[in-house]
Design a protein around this motif. Structure first.
Motif, PDB file in Angstrom:
ATOM      1  N   MET A   1      42.378  16.791 -12.374  1.00 28.76           N
ATOM      2  CA  MET A   1      42.160  15.393 -11.711  1.00 28.76           C
ATOM      3  C   MET A   1      41.878  14.622 -12.907  1.00 28.76           C
ATOM      4  O   MET A   1      41.105  14.855 -13.675  1.00 28.76           O
ATOM      5  CB  MET A   1      41.240  15.348 -10.897  1.00 28.76           C
ATOM      6  CG  MET A   1      40.917  13.782  -9.952  1.00 28.76           C
ATOM      7  SD  MET A   1      39.993  14.230  -8.532  1.00 28.76           S
ATOM      8  CE  MET A   1      38.589  13.354  -8.871  1.00 28.76           C
ATOM      9  N   MET A   4      38.966   8.393 -14.587  1.00 31.28           N
ATOM     10  CA  MET A   4      39.242   6.849 -14.678  1.00 31.28           C
ATOM     11  C   MET A   4      38.998   6.528 -16.030  1.00 31.28           C
ATOM     12  O   MET A   4      37.958   6.627 -16.790  1.00 31.28           O
ATOM     13  CB  MET A   4      38.243   6.183 -13.663  1.00 31.28           C
ATOM     14  CG  MET A   4      38.278   6.510 -12.427  1.00 31.28           C
ATOM     15  SD  MET A   4      37.543   5.724 -11.173  1.00 31.28           S
ATOM     16  CE  MET A   4      38.187   4.029 -10.933  1.00 31.28           C
ATOM     17  N   ASP A  60      42.926   2.682  -7.286  1.00 34.10           N
ATOM     18  CA  ASP A  60      43.143   3.982  -6.413  1.00 34.10           C
ATOM     19  C   ASP A  60      41.959   4.595  -6.017  1.00 34.10           C
ATOM     20  O   ASP A  60      41.895   5.149  -4.726  1.00 34.10           O
ATOM     21  CB  ASP A  60      44.266   4.638  -7.016  1.00 34.10           C
ATOM     22  CG  ASP A  60      45.605   4.149  -7.104  1.00 34.10           C
ATOM     23  OD1 ASP A  60      45.837   3.117  -6.468  1.00 34.10           O
ATOM     24  OD2 ASP A  60      46.178   4.383  -8.068  1.00 34.10           O
ATOM     25  N   LYS A  61      41.042   4.750  -6.768  1.00 30.22           N
ATOM     26  CA  LYS A  61      39.787   5.583  -6.538  1.00 30.22           C
ATOM     27  C   LYS A  61      38.551   4.314  -5.991  1.00 30.22           C
ATOM     28  O   LYS A  61      38.428   3.610  -6.585  1.00 30.22           O
ATOM     29  CB  LYS A  61      39.400   6.049  -7.938  1.00 30.22           C
ATOM     30  CG  LYS A  61      38.136   7.046  -7.702  1.00 30.22           C
ATOM     31  CD  LYS A  61      37.814   7.936  -8.722  1.00 30.22           C
ATOM     32  CE  LYS A  61      36.532   8.860  -8.643  1.00 30.22           C
ATOM     33  NZ  LYS A  61      36.403   9.411  -9.912  1.00 30.22           N
TER      34      LYS A  61
END
Length: 274
Positions: A1, A4, A60-61
């Motif tokens: 993952m 950010m 997006d997060k």
């Protein structure tokens, strides 16, 4: 993952004042109201080197308090070197200043809370009650808006927000450039996470770690119930000082009867501690 990216990729920052002056970081409210603390930043810039970051926008997060705290830490580490900047937070920005100072007590200088948000259910219920009563009283006097009674409280609050929050703006407040459109997604995600943190007893309980001097300034007309919020914080921040302005709502930096006294108070308070 993938992680950010940090604040450099996600945040704009405006800088005011001379480099040799003591640093102050001004934190806007909302969450999601980027640029709305420009008046505070400009008002402090004669006496301080002021950094006004525009907090991370939605993406997006989902956003969280922890992400905003991490962004702020990266900014302070990058821009303020070995100094402890003062933190001046407005509304949600005041809540962020406290969350940051609890996480990084060695990195935070003096803190000024301007119209601080709520940290318990009783204060939030009082806030909703005050806003609702003001909106209903306004509609009763302006029956052309009677159809708005069919709106949800959240919709009413968004439409009548300025009317419920400000006692009387300075004459040129309407000409102050605000910034970006309000980021409702950032607001919802961040504030929902703040509520989660409160339910899990992270805030305000962790504020016992704060070592900084703290000044809370509030308008008596502010629908955020200042004395209730003060009392909820004082148990965890015993060094907190409280000052309330008469004829003043949620934004003393642009309010006709409080603006001059507001800047005089916080500039003098900060000069003694920076």
């Amino acid at each position: 993952m993938s992680s950010m990216p940090g604040w450099q990729e996600n945040m704009r920052i405006r800088v005011y004042g001379k480099k040799e002056l003591s640093p102050v970081v001004v934190l806007h409210g909302g969450p999601g109201a980027a640029g709305e603390s420009a008046c505070i930043a400009r008002g402090l810039s004669e006496h301080f080197r002021v950094f006004e970051p525009w907090q991370r926008i939605s993406g997006d997060k989902p956003l969280s308090v922890a992400i905003h705290v991490s962004d702020l830490h990266e900014l302070i580490s990058s821009r303020c070197a070995n100094q402890k900047p003062a933190l001046v937070g407005e509304s949600w920005g005041a809540m962020l200043a406290l969350a940051y100072s609890a996480a990084y007590p060695e990195n935070a200088g003096p803190i000024v809370l301007v119209g601080c948000g709520t940290f318990d259910e009783a204060s939030r219920a009082e806030l909703v009650k005050i806003r609702k009563n003001r909106i209903l009283a306004y509609i009763e006097k302006h029956l052309e808006y009677k159809s708005d009674l069919n709106l949800s409280f959240d919709e009413l609050n968004m439409k009548y927000h300025e009317m419920t929050d400000v006692y009387e703006s300075i004459d040129n407040a309407a000409h102050i450039p605000v910034s970006e459109p309000f980021d409702i997604k950032a607001h919802t995600e961040t504030f929902n996470d703040m509520l989660r943190c409160q339910k899990e007893s992270i805030y305000p309980q962790s504020f016992t770690a704060i070592k900084s001097s703290v000044l809370m300034v509030h308008g008596e007309y502010d629908p955020h119930p200042g004395k209730m919020i003060r009392d909820s914080l004082k148990k965890y921040i015993p060094q907190l000082e409280y000052y309330e302005f008469g004829k003043c709502g949620h934004k003393p930096a642009i309010e006709k009867f409080a603006k001059d006294d507001f800047f005089k108070l916080i500039c003098n308070w900060l000069k003694k501690r920076c």
